[in-house]
Design a protein around this motif. Structure first.
Motif, mmCIF file in Angstrom:
data_model
loop_
_atom_site.group_PDB
_atom_site.id
_atom_site.type_symbol
_atom_site.label_atom_id
_atom_site.label_comp_id
_atom_site.label_asym_id
_atom_site.label_seq_id
_atom_site.Cartn_x
_atom_site.Cartn_y
_atom_site.Cartn_z
ATOM 1 N N ALA A 1 0.827 -1.206 0.000
ATOM 2 C CA ALA A 1 0.000 0.000 0.000
ATOM 3 C C ALA A 1 0.863 1.258 0.000
ATOM 4 N N ASP A 2 0.393 2.245 -0.693
ATOM 5 C CA ASP A 2 1.084 3.534 -0.730
ATOM 6 C C ASP A 2 0.530 4.383 0.419
ATOM 7 N N LEU A 3 1.227 4.373 1.529
ATOM 8 C CA LEU A 3 0.721 5.023 2.739
ATOM 9 C C LEU A 3 0.649 6.532 2.610
ATOM 10 N N TYR A 4 1.573 7.128 1.864
ATOM 11 C CA TYR A 4 1.557 8.576 1.662
ATOM 12 C C TYR A 4 0.278 8.988 0.930
ATOM 13 N N LEU A 5 -0.053 8.258 -0.129
ATOM 14 C CA LEU A 5 -1.250 8.559 -0.899
ATOM 15 C C LEU A 5 -2.509 8.329 -0.071
ATOM 16 N N LYS A 6 -2.531 7.241 0.682
ATOM 17 C CA LYS A 6 -3.689 6.964 1.540
ATOM 18 C C LYS A 6 -3.883 8.052 2.583
ATOM 19 N N ASN A 7 -2.787 8.551 3.148
ATOM 20 C CA ASN A 7 -2.853 9.598 4.152
ATOM 21 C C ASN A 7 -3.404 10.896 3.557
ATOM 22 N N LEU A 8 -2.913 11.247 2.363
ATOM 23 C CA LEU A 8 -3.406 12.454 1.696
ATOM 24 C C LEU A 8 -4.904 12.348 1.392
ATOM 25 N N GLU A 9 -5.313 11.207 0.865
ATOM 26 C CA GLU A 9 -6.720 11.028 0.520
ATOM 27 C C GLU A 9 -7.609 11.032 1.758
ATOM 28 N N SER A 10 -7.118 10.466 2.844
ATOM 29 C CA SER A 10 -7.873 10.460 4.090
ATOM 30 C C SER A 10 -8.051 11.879 4.630
ATOM 31 N N GLU A 11 -6.958 12.643 4.630
ATOM 32 C CA GLU A 11 -7.031 14.030 5.101
ATOM 33 C C GLU A 11 -7.975 14.843 4.221
ATOM 34 N N ARG A 12 -7.939 14.604 2.900
ATOM 35 C CA ARG A 12 -8.806 15.324 1.975
ATOM 36 C C ARG A 12 -10.280 15.007 2.250
ATOM 37 N N ARG A 13 -10.588 13.729 2.452
ATOM 38 C CA ARG A 13 -11.979 13.339 2.742
ATOM 39 C C ARG A 13 -12.475 13.985 4.034
ATOM 40 N N GLN A 14 -11.619 14.011 5.047
ATOM 41 C CA GLN A 14 -11.993 14.599 6.331
ATOM 42 C C GLN A 14 -12.240 16.102 6.194
ATOM 43 N N LEU A 15 -11.353 16.786 5.505
ATOM 44 C CA LEU A 15 -11.523 18.226 5.302
ATOM 45 C C LEU A 15 -12.767 18.525 4.467
ATOM 46 N N TRP A 16 -12.979 17.729 3.432
ATOM 47 C CA TRP A 16 -14.132 17.948 2.570
ATOM 48 C C TRP A 16 -15.432 17.763 3.356
ATOM 49 N N ALA A 17 -15.484 16.750 4.216
ATOM 50 C CA ALA A 17 -16.669 16.531 5.041
ATOM 51 C C ALA A 17 -16.907 17.716 5.974
#
Length: 51
Positions: free
Chosen positions: A2-18
């Protein structure tokens, strides 16, 4: 693997967007600017990864 850097960015983006959707924040808020920066980082990372 798994690409942890990409997963972290996408997770932060989803949280901010919500948060932005829940609060109804305008485009010029720091949260929305961070989302734009994350989008650029994700695009750059995917371009670098694909070669």
């Amino acid at each position: 693997m798994a690409d942890l850097y990409l997963k972290n960015l996408e997770s932060e983006r989803r949280q901010l967007w919500a948060t932005c959707r829940l609060k109804g924040l305008a485009k010029d808020t720091p949260e929305r600017q961070r989302i734009a920066a994350i989008d650029e980082a994700i695009a750059a990372h995917k371009a670098k990864k694909s070669g």
